[in-house]
Design an enzyme around this catalytic site. Sequence first.
Site, PDB file in Angstrom:
ATOM      1  N   LYS A 128       0.832  -1.204   0.000  1.00  0.00           N
ATOM      2  CA  LYS A 128       0.000   0.000   0.000  1.00  0.00           C
ATOM      3  C   LYS A 128       0.866   1.254   0.000  1.00  0.00           C
ATOM      4  O   LYS A 128       0.624   2.194  -0.774  1.00  0.00           O
ATOM      5  CB  LYS A 128      -0.934   0.011   1.215  1.00  0.00           C
ATOM      6  CG  LYS A 128      -1.893   1.204   1.229  1.00  0.00           C
ATOM      7  CD  LYS A 128      -2.772   1.201   2.468  1.00  0.00           C
ATOM      8  CE  LYS A 128      -1.982   1.583   3.696  1.00  0.00           C
ATOM      9  NZ  LYS A 128      -2.832   1.744   4.901  1.00  0.00           N
ATOM     10  N   ASP A 153      -6.589   1.103   1.064  1.00  0.00           N
ATOM     11  CA  ASP A 153      -6.657   1.190   2.525  1.00  0.00           C
ATOM     12  C   ASP A 153      -8.051   0.778   2.958  1.00  0.00           C
ATOM     13  O   ASP A 153      -8.846   0.263   2.165  1.00  0.00           O
ATOM     14  CB  ASP A 153      -6.304   2.601   2.999  1.00  0.00           C
ATOM     15  CG  ASP A 153      -7.347   3.633   2.574  1.00  0.00           C
ATOM     16  OD1 ASP A 153      -8.264   3.301   1.774  1.00  0.00           O
ATOM     17  OD2 ASP A 153      -7.256   4.781   3.041  1.00  0.00           O
TER      18      ASP A 153
END
Length: 212
Positions: free
Chosen positions: A120, A138
């Site tokens: 991420k 997320d």
Amino acid sequence: MKKESIVPFFAALEAANPTPRTELEYTSVFELLAAVLLSAQATDVGVNKATRKLFALAGSPQAILDLGLEGLEGHIRTIGLYKDKARHLLQTCRILVEQHAGVVPRTREALQALPGVGRKTANVVLNVAFGQPTMAVDTHIFRVSNRTGLAPGKNPLAVEIQLLERVPPAYAVDAHHWLILLGRYVCQARKPRCWKCVVAPWCDFGSKTPAP
């Protein structure tokens, strides 16, 4: 979500916010990387509050190294998991200095080789700093993608793959910003604010909430 709904979905997000930006504050690629690393399980507001003073004093890998562990911890103490994050950030700075001449690398493989930098975080840096059409999934993007039917998946990687397949190229660079902001301020976890959502007409969520 039907395929024909995807373009108007993103067109509405673009019309509402033509130039979306991350809410993390930074002035260089390194500061962005450090801020994203520190933001795991923390709010952007909380990270910004700490990094304003930190980056003013130490805005480069070598400057962070010069602070040492205790010095760095003192600046980020208000951020959750600050001890682990301080250790990871110092290790990352050392690798950047010793292996990359202090420059943040531009590839996923090199980024993910840095301590504390997962998929991420790498996606955020590749997208925000280098303009690559990556999807940093997320909790907000995961929720929005599943709730709207845009890119359903059982885990973040599955959602990321779906987004990469379904988001039209014209919207790909900005898509993750739009989806994060949508999840943060409108499509919230406990009570989505459907009555003020610009993409409600194309959303598959069946229990849309009325205005209070």
